[in-house]
Scaffold this active site. Structure first.
Site, PDB file in Angstrom:
ATOM      1  CB  THR A  97      10.856 -26.220   7.552  1.00 42.00           C
ATOM      2  OG1 THR A  97       9.556 -26.094   8.121  1.00 42.00           O
ATOM      3  CG2 THR A  97      10.726 -26.693   6.114  1.00 42.00           C
TER       4      THR A  97
ATOM      5  CE1 TYR B 262       8.496 -29.424   7.532  1.00 41.35           C
ATOM      6  CE2 TYR B 262       6.984 -28.913   5.734  1.00 41.35           C
ATOM      7  CZ  TYR B 262       7.642 -28.541   6.893  1.00 41.35           C
ATOM      8  OH  TYR B 262       7.442 -27.297   7.420  1.00 41.35           O
TER       9      TYR B 262
ATOM     10  CB  THR C 142       9.569 -20.212   8.997  1.00 44.20           C
ATOM     11  OG1 THR C 142       8.548 -21.139   8.627  1.00 44.20           O
ATOM     12  CG2 THR C 142      10.847 -20.511   8.234  1.00 44.20           C
ATOM     13  CG  ASP C 143       5.021 -22.296  11.664  1.00 44.96           C
ATOM     14  OD1 ASP C 143       5.057 -21.800  10.522  1.00 44.96           O
ATOM     15  OD2 ASP C 143       4.498 -23.397  11.917  1.00 44.96           O
TER      16      ASP C 143
ATOM     17  CE  LYS D 167       5.822 -18.760   7.804  1.00 44.92           C
ATOM     18  NZ  LYS D 167       5.875 -20.140   8.328  1.00 44.92           N
TER      19      LYS D 167
ATOM     20  CD  GLU E 235     -12.707   4.193  17.206  1.00 42.34           C
ATOM     21  OE1 GLU E 235     -13.909   3.861  17.250  1.00 42.34           O
ATOM     22  OE2 GLU E 235     -11.963   3.891  16.247  1.00 42.34           O
TER      23      GLU E 235
END
Length: 357
Positions: free
Chosen positions: A41, A54, A120-121, A193, A314
């Site tokens: 981005t 975009y 950023t992903d 993120k 557990e």
């Protein structure tokens, strides 16, 4: 008009020479930083400054550098375009390319640090991968943006400015790979993120950010946890690929055949994004046992954003042959398992890695 004497003229020449030498010396004192661009981005462009649509990777690195006021006062900068993808298309091949280039650059006495621009992903995944395979204590800083370069109040330029300031700071040595976004410094192991679109998306919800960088002014709070960089045993020297590791997402009434399907498809390891403390339904637990008995490591992580997965909770890992991810989220647990599977390891050895890294 009085003529300047021979001695006065020579004295002025000497002063000018000294001033030139001092100025050149000051310029040379600037650290040398290389910016590696991968797209994302931060290099994106859209048709409208107020629209959300975009296309990633439209602006090349030199244009990005030139768009940041005063950034060249921080360091001598060189840009390289090593990839040009949206981070949803990030791949192991690009990881290996970037890691090898970073290691090559940081071996040079002429390079003091590296900045990587990234979408950023998957930025947290790339940062953690590099944290495990970079072989230098020099600063490596990832940055990006949540708004494309054409957006109103685009966050990319200031994020890049701060990232260069951090990479150029000698005090940043030894902190491992870092992520700089929104004036905050995060350790690669801890950062996540947390929001889909806001600029404050990157956070370290359990350990906290390790510092701040505000208009280039840096303040560190604490050192990152876990083994990294020069203390890591992992290497990508000569590595062309990594073993396939798949992630199963836990949910109510989850399908119990997913692990079996992944094993048949060629997975060499499985990570469970489990419920709560890495839990899963009874049928999936039996599939875990089948996989581990067949020699396919299974790591229990959690889909919950904060907290560790207990080894004896557990689910008792020894009963199923599984491994706890400790504090690593599923996507980072996958990266550690991929690197760990470069050689044969026992379940106990794998568990030790997840505690240490």
């Amino acid at each position: 008009m009085k003529k300047i004497s021979f001695f006065a003229r020579n004295f002025l020449v000497v002063l000018l020479l000294i001033a030139s030498v001092v100025a050149n010396g000051q310029a040379k004192k600037l650290p040398n930083i290389v910016i590696l661009a991968t797209g994302g981005t931060i290099a994106g462009a859209g048709a409208s400054s107020t629209g959300s649509a975009y296309t990633s990777g439209q602006v090349k690195i030199e244009a990005m550098i030139d768009a940041v006021p005063n950034i060249r006062t921080l360091a001598n900068l060189k840009g390289e375009q090593v990839a040009n993808v949206g981070s949803q298309d990030m791949s192991v091949k690009v990881w290996l390319d970037v890691a090898n280039r970073v290691n090559t650059l940081l071996k040079s006495n002429d390079v003091d640090g590296v900045v990587i621009t990234h979408g950023t992903d998957t930025q947290e995944e790339t940062a953690y991968f590099l944290n495990l395979v970079v072989k230098s204590d020099k600063p490596v800083v990832l940055t990006g943006s949540m708004r494309p370069s054409t957006a109103l109040s685009a966050d990319g330029p200031l994020n890049m400015y701060n990232a260069v300031a951090l990479a150029a700071n000698p005090d940043a040595k030894g902190y491992g790979v870092m992520v700089v976004m929104n004036d905050e410094i995060h350790a690669a192991r801890d950062v996540k993120k947390m929001y889909s679109t806001p600029v404050q998306t990157f956070q370290s919800p359990q350990e906290g950010m390790i510092g701040t960088v505000i208009f280039g002014d840096i303040l560190f709070f604490h050192k990152p946890s876990g083994r990294h960089t020069t203390n890591s045993e992992f290497s990508v020297d000569g590595v062309k690929s990594l073993p396939r590791v798949d992630i199963v997402y836990g949910c109510a009434d989850m399908s119990t055949d997913l692990i079996d399907i992944m094993v048949k498809a060629g997975a060499k390891g499985i990570v469970i994004a489990g419920l709560g403390d890495g839990n899963m339904n009874a049928g999936t637990l039996e599939a875990v046992k089948r996989a581990t008995k067949a020699g396919i490591p299974v790591v229990r992580a959690t889909r919950v954003p904060i907290g560790a997965v207990l080894i004896k909770g557990e689910v008792v890992d020894a009963d199923y042959g599984s491994v706890s991810s400790d504090e690593l989220n599923p996507q980072k647990a996958r990266i550690l398992l991929m690197l760990a599977l470069q050689k044969n390891r026992s379940r106990e050895e794998l568990q030790k890695l997840f505690i240490e890294y």
